[in-house]
Write a protein that holds these residues in place. Structure first.
Motif, PDB file in Angstrom:
ATOM      1  N   SER A  97       0.877  -1.018   0.327  1.00  0.00           N
ATOM      2  CA  SER A  97       0.185  -0.544  -0.444  1.00  0.00           C
ATOM      3  C   SER A  97       0.787   0.722   0.056  1.00  0.00           C
ATOM      4  CB  SER A  97      -1.122  -0.250   1.505  1.00  0.00           C
ATOM      5  OG  SER A  97      -1.359   0.976   1.721  1.00  0.00           O
ATOM      6  N   GLN A 139       1.534  -3.551   7.707  1.00  0.00           N
ATOM      7  CA  GLN A 139       2.664  -2.259   7.745  1.00  0.00           C
ATOM      8  C   GLN A 139       3.935  -2.949   9.328  1.00  0.00           C
ATOM      9  OE1 GLN A 139       1.974   1.382   9.543  1.00  0.00           O
ATOM     10  NE2 GLN A 139       3.439   2.468   8.650  1.00  0.00           N
ATOM     11  N   GLN A 162       0.587   4.180   1.761  1.00  0.00           N
ATOM     12  CA  GLN A 162      -0.029   4.497   2.140  1.00  0.00           C
ATOM     13  C   GLN A 162       0.407   3.769   3.751  1.00  0.00           C
ATOM     14  OE1 GLN A 162      -2.761   3.710   0.066  1.00  0.00           O
ATOM     15  NE2 GLN A 162      -4.280   5.020   0.233  1.00  0.00           N
ATOM     16  N   TRP A 163       0.433   2.896   3.921  1.00  0.00           N
ATOM     17  CA  TRP A 163       0.983   1.953   4.580  1.00  0.00           C
ATOM     18  C   TRP A 163       1.710   1.066   4.748  1.00  0.00           C
ATOM     19  CZ3 TRP A 163      -2.111   1.662   9.285  1.00  0.00           C
ATOM     20  CH2 TRP A 163      -4.011   2.702   8.996  1.00  0.00           C
ATOM     21  N   LEU A 207      -8.316   3.551   0.303  1.00  0.00           N
ATOM     22  CA  LEU A 207      -6.512   2.258   0.546  1.00  0.00           C
ATOM     23  C   LEU A 207      -6.960   1.742  -0.758  1.00  0.00           C
ATOM     24  CD1 LEU A 207      -4.653   1.156   2.453  1.00  0.00           C
ATOM     25  CD2 LEU A 207      -7.091  -0.252   3.487  1.00  0.00           C
TER      26      LEU A 207
END
Length: 140
Positions: free
Chosen positions: A56, A77, A58-59, A133
Motif C-alpha cells: 500500500s 505495516q 499509504q501503509w 486505501l
C-alpha cells in the motif's frame, strides 16, 4: 505533617486505581466493539482468496493469510496485527496494536492484483472518517 503526607498518598493511590479502572473499561469496550464488528461481517462464504504479500502506498507492506472459511490474519505495516474475514469478494479487517483496535478496513477485490477500499479509525467502521486505501499484490 505525617497525616497530610498519608492523606495525599491515599488520594494519589485512589486516583491511580481509578485511572487504571477507566483504562481497562476503555480496552474492554474497544474489544467488545471489535468482536461485534467482525461478527457482523462474517455473514457468508469467501468467493476470492486475498492471501499473499501486498503493498500500500499509504501503509507499506501488508501480509495476509486466509483460511478456507475466509478467516484473515496477518500483519499490516509491521505494526498492526490483522484479524478479519473475506465474504464474497470483500475483505473486512481490524488492525490491532497492543490489544487495541486502531483501525477498521473494508476492501473490495478489483482483480487478482488489486484491492481497493477504505480504512477508518472508528470501531465499527464509519463513513464519517473513512480514508481511501489501495493494496497491490507484490508476491507474483
Amino acid at each position: 505533617m505525617k497525616t497530610l503526607a498519608t492523606f495525599l498518598g491515599a488520594v494519589v493511590l485512589a486516583f491511580s486505581l481509578n485511572a487504571c479502572g477507566m483504562l481497562q473499561a476503555k480496552y474492554d469496550a474497544n474489544g467488545k466493539a471489535t468482536a461485534a464488528y467482525l461478527q457482523s461481517k462474517n455473514t457468508g462464504s469467501p468467493r476470492t482468496n486475498v492471501e499473499g504479500l501486498w503493498y500500500s502506498p499509504q501503509w507499506g507492506v501488508v501480509v495476509l493469510n486466509q483460511t478456507p472459511k475466509g478467516e484473515l490474519t496477518g500483519i499490516f505495516q509491521d505494526a498492526y496485527r490483522v484479524q478479519g474475514w473475506v465474504v464474497g469478494k470483500s475483505a473486512y479487517l481490524v488492525l490491532i496494536d497492543d490489544d487495541w483496535t486502531e483501525y477498521t478496513v473494508e476492501l473490495q477485490r478489483q482483480s487478482t492484483e488489486k484491492l481497493t477500499g477504505f480504512y477508518s479509525s472508528s470501531v465499527p467502521f464509519s463513513d464519517k472518517d473513512k480514508t481511501p486505501l489501495e493494496l497491490y499484490r507484490i508476491d507474483r
